[in-house]
Design an enzyme around this catalytic site. Structure first.
Site, PDB file in Angstrom:
ATOM      1  N   ASP A  59       6.624  16.277   7.407  1.00 56.38           N
ATOM      2  CA  ASP A  59       6.463  15.255   6.385  1.00 56.38           C
ATOM      3  C   ASP A  59       7.485  15.305   5.270  1.00 56.38           C
ATOM      4  OD1 ASP A  59       2.822  15.128   6.437  1.00 56.38           O
ATOM      5  OD2 ASP A  59       4.351  14.212   7.710  1.00 56.38           O
TER       6      ASP A  59
ATOM      7  N   SER B 183      -0.372   7.850  12.620  1.00 51.05           N
ATOM      8  CA  SER B 183       0.363   9.111  12.737  1.00 51.05           C
ATOM      9  C   SER B 183      -0.500  10.279  13.167  1.00 51.05           C
ATOM     10  CB  SER B 183       1.039   9.442  11.404  1.00 51.05           C
ATOM     11  OG  SER B 183       0.067   9.477  10.386  1.00 51.05           O
TER      12      SER B 183
ATOM     13  N   HIS C 253      -2.756  14.227   6.970  1.00 53.01           N
ATOM     14  CA  HIS C 253      -2.009  14.924   8.003  1.00 53.01           C
ATOM     15  C   HIS C 253      -2.479  16.361   8.108  1.00 53.01           C
ATOM     16  CE1 HIS C 253       1.709  12.059   8.041  1.00 53.01           C
ATOM     17  NE2 HIS C 253       0.688  11.597   8.722  1.00 53.01           N
TER      18      HIS C 253
END
Lengths: 180, 167
Positions: free
Chosen positions: A123, A57, A96
Site C-alpha cells: 500500500d 482489493s 487491508h
C-alpha cells in the site's frame, strides 16, 4: 366569507397538533438511531464500528458492497490482521491486511505496512507523500466479522445521491400523510 | 390495518430478522468444528543476503512449505487466507514480523498442499541486524466465513537462522 374563516380555524386547530406529534415521533426515531450508533462506537472502541467495502482489493474474501464489523482494542497490531485505516488527508477508510510489523522496544510504537489481498503490490502507493509506514493512530479498528451484500444500499445512495433525496422525500411524505 | 402496505412492511421486517438470525446461527455453528491443522516449513536455500544501498539488510530465500489445513473448512467457510511470517527481534525493535508469502485457499481440496517457492514479499529489516539472526517462521491462517465472525490462529516454528556473513 364565513366558511373561509371556518376552514382557516379548522386548519389551525387540528393540523398543528397532529403535525407536532408526528414531528416529535420522527425526531424520536432519528434520535434512537443516533443513540444506537453512538453506543456501538462506545462498545467497539472504534470511531466507525461498521464500514462498507468500497473496492475490490480484498477479493475474493470481501467484495464491494459487503459490510465489516470493526473492533478496536489496546492489543498490539500483529501481522495478518485486517485493519481499517485512514490516510492523512483522505477521508475514505481503507480495509487491508497487515503484512509487516516493526514494533519498538520501549515505547510500543509500531510501524505497519498493509496490502490488499487482491493487489499486486503493497500500500505504499496509497500512503501520503513520503510516508513509508502506518502508525497506530492511523488505524481505526480491526475487522472481526462481516455480512455480505448488505452494504450496497449505502453505495447506491452515495454514488447516486438522487436516490437518497427520493427516499427521504418519500419517507417525509409517508410520515405526513399517515394517520398515526 | 390490513392494507397492502402494512402487510408488505410486516413481511419484510420478519424476513430480515429471520435472515439475521440464521446468519448468527451459521456463524455460531463454527464454534463446534474440531480443528487440527499441521504444517512444516523448510528453508531450501538462501539465495541472496545483502546490505542494500539504503542501509537495510535484505534476504531472498527459497522455502519448502507442506501444510494440511483441511480441518479448518466448515460449511460456513468462504476461503482460508494463509501466510507465512518471519518473526525476530533486534536491538531497536522488540518485535518484527515480515510476511514472506501468502495464498488464498478457496476450497477444502486445495487445503492440503506442498509447494516450493521463493519469498513473495521482500524480507527487509529496519537496519542491518540480520547476520546470524535466529528467527521463527509462523504459519498464520485467517478463516473468512460466508457470513459472521472471522477467526485466525497460527503455528509457530522456531529454530531457523540466517548465515553469519553476507553472500
Amino acid at each position: 366569507m364565513g366558511w373561509i374563516g371556518e376552514t382557516v380555524d379548522s386548519i389551525k386547530s387540528i393540523q398543528i397538533r397532529q403535525l407536532l406529534t408526528q414531528a416529535i415521533s420522527l425526531g424520536m426515531i432519528v434520535t434512537s438511531a443516533l443513540i444506537i450508533w453512538k453506543a456501538l462506537m462506545c462498545v467497539t472502541g472504534s470511531e466507525s464500528p461498521v464500514v462498507v467495502v468500497l473496492s475490490g482489493s480484498m477479493e475474493p474474501g470481501f467484495k464491494r458492497g459487503d459490510i465489516l464489523f470493526l473492533h478496536m482494542s489496546k492489543d498490539p497490531i500483529r501481522a495478518g490482521e485486517i485493519v481499517v485505516f485512514n490516510v492523512d488527508g483522505r477521508d475514505i477508510p481503507i480495509v487491508h491486511r497487515v503484512i509487516k510489523v516493526h514494533e519498538r522496544e520501549n515505547t510500543g510504537e509500531v510501524d505497519v505496512l498493509t496490502k490488499g489481498d487482491n493487489n499486486y503490490g503493497d500500500d505504499r502507493l496509497l500512503y501520503a507523500e513520503g510516508q513509508l509506514w502506518l502508525h497506530r493512530h492511523h488505524i481505526m479498528g480491526r475487522a472481526v466479522g462481516f455480512l455480505p451484500y448488505v452494504g450496497w444500499v449505502t453505495i447506491i445512495m452515495t454514488e447516486k445521491p438522487i436516490i437518497k433525496y427520493i427516499l427521504i422525500g418519500a419517507l417525509g411524505l409517508l410520515v405526513i400523510t399517515s394517520k398515526d | 390495518m390490513h392494507t397492502f402496505g402494512y402487510r408488505a412492511n410486516a413481511l419484510l421486517t420478519f424476513a430480515v430478522t429471520a435472515l439475521a438470525f440464521i446468519c448468527a446461527i451459521a456463524s455460531f455453528s463454527d464454534k463446534f468444528s474440531n480443528q487440527n491443522p499441521s504444517a512444516e516449513i523448510q528453508i531450501l536455500n538462501i539465495n541472496r543476503f545483502q546490505k542494500k544501498s539504503h542501509g537495510n539488510d535484505e534476504v531472498s530465500l527459497t522455502l519448502d512449505i507442506a501444510a494440511d489445513l483441511q480441518s479448518l473448512f466448515t460449511w460456513n467457510t468462504k476461503q482460508v487466507f494463509v501466510f507465512i511470517a518471519a518473526e525476530y527481534e533486534t536491538p531497536k525493535n522488540a518485535l518484527n514480523q515480515v510476511s514472506l508469502w501468502d495464498a488464498i485457499i478457496p476450497t477444502k481440496e486445495h487445503a492440503k498442499f506442498r509447494i516450493q517457492t521463493s519469498n513473495k514479499y521482500r524480507f527487509i529489516d529496519q537496519g542491518h541486524n540480520l547476520r546470524g539472526k535466529d528467527f521463527n517462521l509462523t504459519l498464520h491462517w485467517h478463516v473468512m466465513p460466508k457470513t459472521g465472525k472471522m477467526f485466525a490462529d497460527k503455528i509457530v516454528m522456531s529454530g531457523y537462522s540466517l548465515p553469519d556473513a553476507y553472500r
